[in-house]
Design a protein around this motif. Structure first.
Motif, PDB file in Angstrom:
ATOM      1  N   MET A 138       0.825  -1.214   0.000  1.00  0.00           N
ATOM      2  CA  MET A 138       0.000   0.000   0.000  1.00  0.00           C
ATOM      3  C   MET A 138       0.859   1.264   0.000  1.00  0.00           C
ATOM      4  SD  MET A 138      -2.893  -1.211  -0.465  1.00  0.00           S
ATOM      5  CE  MET A 138      -3.824   0.296  -0.414  1.00  0.00           C
ATOM      6  N   GLY A 139       2.126   1.125   0.370  1.00  0.00           N
ATOM      7  CA  GLY A 139       3.037   2.265   0.370  1.00  0.00           C
ATOM      8  C   GLY A 139       3.780   2.450  -0.934  1.00  0.00           C
ATOM      9  N   GLY A 140       3.700   1.479  -1.821  1.00  0.00           N
ATOM     10  CA  GLY A 140       4.383   1.575  -3.105  1.00  0.00           C
ATOM     11  C   GLY A 140       4.704   0.203  -3.662  1.00  0.00           C
ATOM     12  N   CYS A 141       4.906   0.138  -4.943  1.00  0.00           N
ATOM     13  CA  CYS A 141       5.173  -1.133  -5.611  1.00  0.00           C
ATOM     14  C   CYS A 141       6.599  -1.581  -5.337  1.00  0.00           C
ATOM     15  CB  CYS A 141       4.943  -1.004  -7.108  1.00  0.00           C
ATOM     16  SG  CYS A 141       5.238  -2.544  -7.985  1.00  0.00           S
ATOM     17  N   PHE A 142       6.756  -2.805  -4.855  1.00  0.00           N
ATOM     18  CA  PHE A 142       8.076  -3.371  -4.611  1.00  0.00           C
ATOM     19  C   PHE A 142       8.231  -4.694  -5.356  1.00  0.00           C
ATOM     20  CE2 PHE A 142       5.220  -4.868  -1.299  1.00  0.00           C
ATOM     21  CZ  PHE A 142       5.409  -6.234  -1.346  1.00  0.00           C
ATOM     22  N   MET A 143       7.360  -4.960  -6.322  1.00  0.00           N
ATOM     23  CA  MET A 143       7.323  -6.264  -6.972  1.00  0.00           C
ATOM     24  C   MET A 143       7.942  -6.302  -8.356  1.00  0.00           C
ATOM     25  SD  MET A 143       3.473  -7.243  -5.963  1.00  0.00           S
ATOM     26  CE  MET A 143       2.924  -5.726  -6.702  1.00  0.00           C
ATOM     27  N   GLY A 144       8.379  -5.215  -8.884  1.00  0.00           N
ATOM     28  CA  GLY A 144       9.014  -5.249 -10.184  1.00  0.00           C
ATOM     29  C   GLY A 144       8.039  -5.204 -11.350  1.00  0.00           C
ATOM     30  N   PRO A 145       8.563  -5.408 -12.559  1.00  0.00           N
ATOM     31  CA  PRO A 145       7.774  -5.173 -13.761  1.00  0.00           C
ATOM     32  C   PRO A 145       6.836  -6.301 -14.179  1.00  0.00           C
ATOM     33  CG  PRO A 145      10.017  -5.734 -14.348  1.00  0.00           C
ATOM     34  CD  PRO A 145       9.977  -5.635 -12.849  1.00  0.00           C
ATOM     35  N   PHE A 146       6.958  -7.499 -13.648  1.00  0.00           N
ATOM     36  CA  PHE A 146       6.075  -8.573 -14.104  1.00  0.00           C
ATOM     37  C   PHE A 146       5.699  -9.517 -12.971  1.00  0.00           C
ATOM     38  CE2 PHE A 146      10.432  -9.087 -15.551  1.00  0.00           C
ATOM     39  CZ  PHE A 146      10.847 -10.194 -14.848  1.00  0.00           C
ATOM     40  N   PRO A 147       4.944  -9.030 -11.993  1.00  0.00           N
ATOM     41  CA  PRO A 147       4.468  -9.928 -10.952  1.00  0.00           C
ATOM     42  C   PRO A 147       3.409 -10.878 -11.519  1.00  0.00           C
ATOM     43  CG  PRO A 147       3.389  -7.813 -10.752  1.00  0.00           C
ATOM     44  CD  PRO A 147       4.427  -7.674 -11.836  1.00  0.00           C
ATOM     45  N   MET A 148       3.169 -11.959 -10.812  1.00  0.00           N
ATOM     46  CA  MET A 148       2.082 -12.874 -11.154  1.00  0.00           C
ATOM     47  C   MET A 148       1.177 -12.946  -9.936  1.00  0.00           C
ATOM     48  SD  MET A 148       2.200 -16.871 -12.311  1.00  0.00           S
ATOM     49  CE  MET A 148       3.027 -16.477 -13.850  1.00  0.00           C
ATOM     50  N   TRP A 149      -0.122 -12.805 -10.158  1.00  0.00           N
ATOM     51  CA  TRP A 149      -1.043 -12.817  -9.036  1.00  0.00           C
ATOM     52  C   TRP A 149      -2.239 -13.711  -9.351  1.00  0.00           C
ATOM     53  CZ3 TRP A 149      -0.298  -8.691 -12.308  1.00  0.00           C
ATOM     54  CH2 TRP A 149      -1.397  -8.216 -13.008  1.00  0.00           C
ATOM     55  N   ARG A 150      -2.918 -14.079  -8.278  1.00  0.00           N
ATOM     56  CA  ARG A 150      -4.113 -14.915  -8.414  1.00  0.00           C
ATOM     57  C   ARG A 150      -5.256 -14.072  -8.979  1.00  0.00           C
ATOM     58  NH1 ARG A 150      -3.280 -19.568  -5.657  1.00  0.00           N
ATOM     59  NH2 ARG A 150      -1.558 -19.506  -4.151  1.00  0.00           N
ATOM     60  N   LYS A 151      -5.903 -14.582 -10.018  1.00  0.00           N
ATOM     61  CA  LYS A 151      -7.047 -13.867 -10.582  1.00  0.00           C
ATOM     62  C   LYS A 151      -8.141 -13.699  -9.528  1.00  0.00           C
ATOM     63  CE  LYS A 151     -10.371 -13.732 -14.305  1.00  0.00           C
ATOM     64  NZ  LYS A 151     -11.081 -14.483 -15.334  1.00  0.00           N
ATOM     65  N   SER A 152      -8.232 -14.649  -8.617  1.00  0.00           N
ATOM     66  CA  SER A 152      -9.266 -14.603  -7.577  1.00  0.00           C
ATOM     67  C   SER A 152      -9.133 -13.378  -6.670  1.00  0.00           C
ATOM     68  CB  SER A 152      -9.228 -15.883  -6.738  1.00  0.00           C
ATOM     69  OG  SER A 152      -7.971 -16.014  -6.085  1.00  0.00           O
ATOM     70  N   LEU A 153      -7.967 -12.746  -6.633  1.00  0.00           N
ATOM     71  CA  LEU A 153      -7.828 -11.522  -5.833  1.00  0.00           C
ATOM     72  C   LEU A 153      -8.786 -10.437  -6.313  1.00  0.00           C
ATOM     73  CD1 LEU A 153      -3.936 -11.269  -5.462  1.00  0.00           C
ATOM     74  CD2 LEU A 153      -5.604 -11.864  -3.685  1.00  0.00           C
ATOM     75  N   HIS A 154      -9.091 -10.448  -7.611  1.00  0.00           N
ATOM     76  CA  HIS A 154     -10.013  -9.438  -8.151  1.00  0.00           C
ATOM     77  C   HIS A 154     -11.447  -9.692  -7.708  1.00  0.00           C
ATOM     78  CE1 HIS A 154      -6.902  -7.479 -10.414  1.00  0.00           C
ATOM     79  NE2 HIS A 154      -6.495  -8.658 -10.829  1.00  0.00           N
ATOM     80  N   ASP A 155     -11.776 -10.945  -7.412  1.00  0.00           N
ATOM     81  CA  ASP A 155     -13.104 -11.246  -6.865  1.00  0.00           C
ATOM     82  C   ASP A 155     -13.252 -10.625  -5.482  1.00  0.00           C
ATOM     83  OD1 ASP A 155     -13.646 -12.767  -9.139  1.00  0.00           O
ATOM     84  OD2 ASP A 155     -13.007 -14.635  -8.193  1.00  0.00           O
ATOM     85  N   GLU A 156     -12.173 -10.641  -4.741  1.00  0.00           N
ATOM     86  CA  GLU A 156     -12.200 -10.124  -3.369  1.00  0.00           C
ATOM     87  C   GLU A 156     -11.994  -8.617  -3.294  1.00  0.00           C
ATOM     88  OE1 GLU A 156      -9.962 -10.995   0.905  1.00  0.00           O
ATOM     89  OE2 GLU A 156      -9.681 -12.360  -0.780  1.00  0.00           O
ATOM     90  N   TYR A 157     -11.070  -8.086  -4.094  1.00  0.00           N
ATOM     91  CA  TYR A 157     -10.687  -6.672  -3.980  1.00  0.00           C
ATOM     92  C   TYR A 157     -11.127  -5.789  -5.140  1.00  0.00           C
ATOM     93  CZ  TYR A 157      -7.710  -8.509  -0.309  1.00  0.00           C
ATOM     94  OH  TYR A 157      -7.254  -9.138   0.821  1.00  0.00           O
ATOM     95  N   GLY A 158     -11.644  -6.380  -6.202  1.00  0.00           N
ATOM     96  CA  GLY A 158     -12.063  -5.614  -7.380  1.00  0.00           C
ATOM     97  C   GLY A 158     -10.906  -5.431  -8.348  1.00  0.00           C
ATOM     98  N   LEU A 159     -11.176  -4.681  -9.392  1.00  0.00           N
ATOM     99  CA  LEU A 159     -10.165  -4.419 -10.411  1.00  0.00           C
ATOM    100  C   LEU A 159      -9.273  -3.253  -9.993  1.00  0.00           C
ATOM    101  CD1 LEU A 159     -12.434  -4.838 -13.557  1.00  0.00           C
ATOM    102  CD2 LEU A 159     -10.721  -6.449 -12.709  1.00  0.00           C
ATOM    103  N   PHE A 160      -8.273  -2.956 -10.828  1.00  0.00           N
ATOM    104  CA  PHE A 160      -7.403  -1.819 -10.566  1.00  0.00           C
ATOM    105  C   PHE A 160      -8.156  -0.510 -10.751  1.00  0.00           C
ATOM    106  CE2 PHE A 160      -4.364  -5.128 -11.903  1.00  0.00           C
ATOM    107  CZ  PHE A 160      -3.495  -5.080 -10.851  1.00  0.00           C
ATOM    108  N   ASP A 161      -7.678   0.541 -10.120  1.00  0.00           N
ATOM    109  CA  ASP A 161      -8.247   1.869 -10.317  1.00  0.00           C
ATOM    110  C   ASP A 161      -7.865   2.316 -11.726  1.00  0.00           C
ATOM    111  OD1 ASP A 161      -8.841   4.588 -10.447  1.00  0.00           O
ATOM    112  OD2 ASP A 161      -8.093   5.021  -8.431  1.00  0.00           O
TER     113      ASP A 161
END
Length: 164
Positions: A138-161
Motif C-alpha cells: 500500500m506504500g508503493g510497488c516493490f514487486m518489479g515489472p512482471f508480478p504474477m497474481w491470483r485472478k481470484s484476488l479481483h473477486d475479493e478486492y475488485g479491479l485496478f483503479d
C-alpha cells in the motif's frame, strides 16, 4: 500446474511487440495471451500464427484500465502483466506459478530482474526487489515489472483503479 494469462498492453510498442509475443509463446507452460491495443494499430504477425486474443480500444487508456480489460477476458488462474519491452527467461512463468501453486496463502509472486542494455543482450546489473506484505504494498510497488497474481484476488478486492 495452474493456468496463466499474460496481459500485454501494446501502445507505442510496434518496435517490441513481435519479440514480446514470441517470448511469451516460448514459455512453458504457454500462457493465454491477451493483447490490449488501439484500434487500427499495427497488425502483429505473431498474433496471426498463434492463438492470441486481441482487445482493441478507440483511444489509449491508462495502463490499469488496459489491464482491467485483459483481466475481464482472462481465463487463467493466475495473471501477469507482460510489458512489451520486457523479456522473460525460459521457464520464468512456470517458476512464478509454482510459488503460487505451492503456497495457497500467497497472492502474488515476483522475481529479481536482470537489466540489459539491448533486448537479448547480456545482463549489466540485477535489481533485487524486497519482500513485503499488503501493508508495504500500500506504500508503493516493490514487486518489479512482471508480478504474477491470483485472478481470484479481483473477486475479493475488485479491479485496478482505471484512472491511474
Amino acid at each position: 500446474m495452474s493456468t496463466v494469462t499474460a496481459i500485454v498492453s501494446a501502445y507505442y510498442a510496434e518496435e517490441y511487440i513481435e519479440g514480446r509475443l514470441l517470448n511469451l509463446i516460448e514459455q512453458e507452460p504457454r500462457p493465454e495471451i491477451v493483447v490490449v491495443c488501439q484500434a487500427n494499430s499495427v497488425e502483429y504477425t505473431t498474433a496471426k500464427q498463434h492463438p492470441v486474443s486481441i482487445i482493441t480500444t478507440p483511444d489509449i487508456p491508462t495502463i490499469y484500465h488496459a489491464w482491467n480489460l485483459g483481466i475481464e477476458q482472462a481465463h487463467g488462474d493466475y495473471i501477469t502483466n507482460a510489458n512489451s519491452d520486457d523479456r522473460l527467461y525460459p521457464g520464468a512463468l512456470a517458476e512464478l506459478a509454482k510459488v503460487l501453486d505451492k503456497n495457497e496463502d500467497v497472492g502474488i509472486s515476483y522475481s529479481w530482474v536482470d537489466i540489459v542494455e539491448t533486448i537479448g543482450g547480456d545482463p549489466v546489473s540485477r535489481f533485487q526487489w524486497s519482500e513485503g506484505g499488503f501493508d508495504k504494498l500500500m506504500g508503493g510497488c516493490f514487486m518489479g515489472p512482471f508480478p504474477m497474481w491470483r485472478k481470484s484476488l479481483h473477486d475479493e478486492y475488485g479491479l485496478f483503479d482505471g484512472t491511474l
